[in-house]
Each structure stands twice: as C-alpha cells, then as structure tokens.
Design a protein around this motif. Sequence first.
Motif, mmCIF file in Angstrom:
data_model
loop_
_atom_site.group_PDB
_atom_site.id
_atom_site.type_symbol
_atom_site.label_atom_id
_atom_site.label_comp_id
_atom_site.label_asym_id
_atom_site.label_seq_id
_atom_site.Cartn_x
_atom_site.Cartn_y
_atom_site.Cartn_z
ATOM 1 N N ILE A 1 6.097 49.035 7.981
ATOM 2 C CA ILE A 1 7.297 49.763 7.581
ATOM 3 C C ILE A 1 8.068 48.946 6.551
ATOM 4 N N GLY A 2 9.250 49.437 6.166
ATOM 5 C CA GLY A 2 10.102 48.618 5.316
ATOM 6 C C GLY A 2 10.805 49.375 4.223
ATOM 7 N N GLY A 3 11.079 48.644 3.143
ATOM 8 C CA GLY A 3 11.854 49.185 2.043
ATOM 9 C C GLY A 3 11.183 48.933 0.723
ATOM 10 N N THR A 4 11.951 49.143 -0.327
ATOM 11 C CA THR A 4 11.444 48.914 -1.678
ATOM 12 C C THR A 4 12.615 48.578 -2.589
ATOM 13 N N SER A 5 12.327 47.880 -3.672
ATOM 14 C CA SER A 5 13.351 47.539 -4.654
ATOM 15 C C SER A 5 12.955 48.091 -6.011
ATOM 16 N N LEU B 1 8.639 57.776 12.987
ATOM 17 C CA LEU B 1 7.205 57.429 12.916
ATOM 18 C C LEU B 1 6.875 56.341 13.935
ATOM 19 N N ILE B 2 7.717 55.320 14.023
ATOM 20 C CA ILE B 2 7.464 54.208 14.951
ATOM 21 C C ILE B 2 7.373 54.727 16.386
ATOM 22 N N LYS B 3 8.310 55.580 16.768
ATOM 23 C CA LYS B 3 8.322 56.098 18.138
ATOM 24 C C LYS B 3 7.135 57.025 18.404
ATOM 25 N N GLY C 1 0.509 55.039 23.158
ATOM 26 C CA GLY C 1 0.117 54.028 24.122
ATOM 27 C C GLY C 1 -0.756 52.927 23.554
ATOM 28 N N LYS C 2 -1.062 52.994 22.285
ATOM 29 C CA LYS C 2 -1.895 51.972 21.659
ATOM 30 C C LYS C 2 -1.076 50.707 21.396
ATOM 31 N N PRO C 3 -1.694 49.529 21.513
ATOM 32 C CA PRO C 3 -0.975 48.300 21.161
ATOM 33 C C PRO C 3 -0.619 48.304 19.677
ATOM 34 N N ILE C 4 0.608 47.912 19.390
ATOM 35 C CA ILE C 4 1.122 48.004 18.018
ATOM 36 C C ILE C 4 1.566 46.623 17.530
#
Length: 794
Positions: A519-523, A560-562, A568-571
């Motif tokens: 995930i994250g951002g952009t500049s 998306l994260i949730k 149930g997969k390891p993340i």
Amino acid sequence: MPAALRMPIRFIRSIFPTVLCLGLITACFSQEPIQNALYKDNALSVELRVKDLLGRMTLEEKISQMQMLSLSSLGFDKNEKVSPSSLDSLFHGQSIGCLESPFIGVDQIAKLSEAADNYLRNKTRLGIPAIQIAECLHGQLAFGATIFPQAIAQGSTWNTELIQRMSTQIAYEASLSGVDQALSPLFDLARDPRYGRVEECYGEDPYHVAEMGKAFVIGMQGDPEITKNRIPDHKLMCTAKHFVAYSTPIAGINLAPNNVGPRDLRDLHLYPFKKVIQEANIYSVMPAYNEVNGIPMHSNEYLMKDILRKELGFKGYVFSDYEAVWMLEHFHKVTHDKTETAIEAIKAGIDLEAPKPYAFSELADLVKTGKIDSTLIDQAVSNILTAKFKAGLFDKPYTAPQKVSDLVHTQEAKNLAREVAEESIILLKNQNQLLPLDVTQLNAIAVIGPNADQVQYGDYSATKDNASGVTILEGIKNYVNNTINVNYAQGCTITGLDNSNIPAAVKAAEQSDVVVLVIGGTSMTLSGIGWGKEIPGDFATSGEGFDRTTLTPPGIQPELIKAIHETGKPIVLVMVHGRAYSIAWEKENIPAIIEAWYPGEEGGNAIANVLFGEVNPSGKLPVSVPKSVGHVPSFYNTKPSGKGFYHQRGTKEKPGRDYVFSSPDPLFPFGHGLSYTQFEYSNLKVANTTLDKNEFIQVSMDIKNTGKMTGKEVVQVYINDKISSVTTPIQVLKEFKKVNIRPSETISIDFSIPITELGLWDKNMVYKIEPGEFEIMVGSSSEDIRLKKTILIN
C-alpha cells in the motif's frame, strides 16, 4: 570608392558619440589587461582574488552575480549543438551568478553546461563562470542518473558511512554533467506527519538529523579539512535548507507560520545547522519560506545575520528559496512593492535571488538613489565569488565527457542504491516469525496493492516510470525465479474510490499461501513550490505542498486491507510512502508489517531480499508513529509534562484521562525496528562517573548476537538531565552506531560524548552545562532501553 565602403556622412556623425563612448570605456578597463589580472592567478589567496575582481566590476556586473538563469532557456540547432543565438538571447554578453540545471537527460545537460561555461568565460568582459545548481536530494534530478531512496529512508538506515558513500556517488554523477552545487540536503525536523515534506527529512531528532546530514555533506563536498579551502574534483558544494524552523508549521500546512519559542528554536531547529556549519563547512544556506514569530525568513535580519552569520559562524553564501523574495510582497504582505522587497531581502542578508530576478532587478537604482548602501551589494557578491573561487570554477573550465550516460548509473551505483534501500527497510512487526518467507515452503504468493507494481521514488525525482526501476512485484519475481506462482492484483488505486477491483484481489489472495500487500502513497515528479508533473489519474499524496488532515492510507486502501484480511491468509503489509501512517487497526490485525518509505530504483529487489531473508532488516524509525492524527505531535523527546499528569490512560471500553479514550504513547516509537535475530546488551561501563564540564563521557558496552542470523543493530545512547533549572526532555539522543554482528559473536562498542552536548539554555538564554546527575540510557529504541548508568557532572 566601392559602394560597400561608401557611408553617408550623417550616419558617421550619428554613431561617432557611441563609438567615442565605447572607446573610452574600453580604454578605462584596458589599463591593465584582464588576462594578467590578479583574480586570474590561482596561486593567490581566494580573499585577494575576490577583492581584485570585485574592484573591476561595474554595479550592474555585481548585481548580475546575485541572480540566476536557467539552462532550460537554451536550444539546440539542427546539428544537435547549442545554438549561439540562444546563448546570446540568454546571457546578452553578461555573466550571471547561478544557472539552473534543467530536468532533462544527463547527456543533454552536459552539452548545455559546456556551451554556457564556454560562453561565460570567453564572451563576457570579465569571464566570470556561473555556479550550476541542481537538486540532488536522493540522486541528481536528471534522466539517466541513479535514483537512491528518498531522504526519510536514508535517515532510517542510521548508517552515516553508507550515506556518505551514497552522496559521494551522487556528486560524482552530477559533476560529470557540469553541476557545481546541490540544493541539498535538508536539516528540517520531521515532527508533524501531516506536513507533506516529511519525506525529504531525515527524521524528528536534531542530533540524528545533524549526523545524517553531515555525512551527506561530507560525502558530497569532501573532507572538512580540505573544504575549508577548496572543493575537490567530482565534488559539489552543498546547500543546507531550510533555515530555520520550516518543517513544523501550524496545522502541518506547508509555508504556514511557525511560532516556535527561542529555547526550542535553539535546542531543536538551529542545532543541526550549527553542526553542519561548524563541522562540515557547508558552502550555502537556503532560508525557509515560512515566518518565525511574525517575520518571514527572507526578511529576518536577526536570524539571517545575528544568528546565522555571527553566532553560528556561517561563511558561505545565502541562496534564496524559489520565489521566496517575491513572497515577501505577494504572500506574506510585509512589503509594498519591488523596491521595498529588495531592501528587506538585501538587508536580511539574501545574497542571490532565485529562480529569476524579481526584486533584485531594482538594486542598481536603489544604490544610485542612495536607498541602500553599496557595501550590501559588495558583501553579497563577495560571498558568491568566494564560493566560485573555492569551487575552482575560475581555474577548471568544464569539458563535457563524450557520453555522460555511459559513466553514470553503473552497476556499482545500482548496487549501492540497493544497499541503501536494504538498510532503510524497517520491520515494524513480525508476529510468530512470519518473516522471513521460506520459498521452499510456498506454492504460490499473492502480490497485491496499488504500489505493488509501480515504482515510487518521492519528490525531486525526474521520473517514476517503471522502466527506470524495479517494482516490488518484479523484485519478488526476480527472487523466486519461476519456482512458485506469483498471483498479482492491483486491488485499487492510491487515491481512487472505485472498489470494483477488490474482488479480483481477494481471489488472488485465496489462491495463494501468503499475501504481500503493498500500500502507500505517491509524490509528484519534478516537484517544487511552483512546478511539478502529474501522471494522469495519479494525484500526489505527499511531497511539497501535499499536506494531509488524516494519516490513514489514502483512498479505499483501508477497505482493500480489510478485505484481504478476511480471507484468513497470512499477510505481510509493505508500506511505500513518504510520511508515517497511523495504522492502529493494521498493527492489531496484520501479522507482519514493513516500512519501506520510497526505496529508490532498486527498491523492489531490496524488499524481496528482506522478505525472503537474504538480508536481515536493520532499519530503525527516524520518526515516532502516532496512533492517529489527533495524537500529533508524537515525538519521543518530550518534556516531563509532555505525556500528561493523570496517567489514567483511557480506552473505548474504559474511558480515562490523558486521553479519555486513548494513550499519548506512539503506535511505534522513535528508533524502533525489529530483526530476524536477537541482540543482548550488557556490561555498560563509564570510564569516570564524576566529570568536569570540559571532559568527555567515555561509554562502552557489549552487544551479543544471540540468534542464528548475522544482523546489524543500531545502538542508541540517550541522556536525561535529572534536575535542571529549565525543563529538559525526558531523554535526548546523543550518540548512535550501526554495527554488524555474526551469530554468537559479542562486540564491544565505545562512545565518547562531549559534556558540552549536555548543556541547556538557562532562564537568561545563556548556554550552560549545569552541575548535577545525568542518566545515560542505552538501548535498541527510545522505548527499548536495555542499560542505564548515572553520572555526576561537577
């Protein structure tokens, strides 16, 4: 008489006064041939050369040294050579103080540099070369140069030797295309994550920022013993910015006021500048855009002269921030017109106005009408010329290599970019040792997220085209080499609200053994105060002028994260961005979390190496991560009263005080970073526990690697003044060292801390080392203190 030689008598009469005037001027300046002038003799002192040259210059020639033009104004002819007409159009036979390096390819820059340098040396009266400046925060801002991790990632390495090697490489690459000065690095403190330029800072702590910044400057400029007199070959002059207290604006808004008090101004914000001026001979300083206590920095005579010049001892030249002089009139509203603006700026000690003349175009008239003293002009020009002579510009004409692009971005440079990235990556959480991943135990891995298959470099980058670097998806594919399936899905964009692609991401996760969720951002690329470049559909979320009111991942990334968590997969959550995110839910629910910041062009390979255990993560947080935007500011070096009085920490289930529903403690503390191995601290020794004010604290301790993997640990030394006449922080970083330790190996580490570092600004604002007890704390983070010792200072 041939027709071509016949000339009307009226024409001869009309030009005679002009010819006579030019002849008199030529005769005046030709009494001593320029080629024999003292300033041409490199055997003489810089001071003598400057004095001689200054005495030969007209007022207009002096003022031209206080201004800047851009090489981007030059053009090429049909033979790919710089056209003489564009040179004449840009310079008009006049020298200039600085030239801006354009944001194009390194080979083109080199051609423009050579043509401009040749013109200024040979087509102007005194042959004064210009300083070519460029942004070099994490690589030369030019296509083809190596792109290193952004500054916040550099700070996360806590490795001054590595950063010095990196800046040495950046200087080498930039110098090849004619650059003389870097508009880098920043000595701002990243103490408010809402502020968009956090990514350009090394961190929140003044000592850490000073040491990382000094390392950058020494690598780029050269050994301080040498740079007292000159800049060596393939080195660049550096610019310390932004002076001062720029990065903690009200509400986190770029350019907003900073109402910092005089004690915090000195303890926090002035401290890194003092260190780089006095210990690394920084050649240039850039004032900040903001105001401090009601006075904009570009008109602040007290801070720019009394403090910067007289107290800190700065001897270089002051380079205005872009359009900052103009802002005095049009943004801060402290001047009425160009004339007032010019007077305020020159009186404050601004030596050069960038990016182009605005108020300084009025200086000649102001001198002639007696509104400013000509000595102000002479001092500014002397500062600039001194830098030019010390940099060797008068003695080393620039000749472009046949092809700069063959000499930069080498495999060695890329390897260094990967090494910096590897040491910057921070393992924030690793529940049940999910990491490192064992490729032999996997059949498929899902790589999901908006930054999974997109390079992100941060601002002051020439590009973020995937062709210029390695994405995390590519890095993982490179590592597994077709031995397992790699299932990719974007899931969503960075800022978009369309969730229609989340089901495909869920499916990819369900078909895999483990998920790497990026995930994250952009500049914005080429980002600056008045310029920048957007990619369609990709709005910047951090960088200059991109401040935020929330600190959660932007757009629908939390959704998306949730959704992936529900499989149930390891993340493994990997964050690629430019500011700290408040990921309280993720910390509670995701087993492994990695902070990668903007990891540069080799980021994908570096992250893959950490994920699969080829590299043991060794990065440490250079900033405290707040639980929410409501917890800002959340820096570690608080005063005794900084975390509240009641100490009845509240929760949603059980309200309390300090805060009602929360705690003021950070989500992740300053200095935090996990490893795949474990380190044991022991045997703390202080050579003498009773010391005089003029002595050094000699500290040693043993560090043992008790795990099964070689790893690097950042040993951090904090100090607390137990009782003081004015309040002092509960802990202050005063030393750190990164060390590599093999399994079962024990190493001894020594620190020598000058007692002068333990002083304070007393009630009368006098710096003193007060007698009394001081506690020395050694640990792996600001919260993970392993060893303590008390000393007494007489």
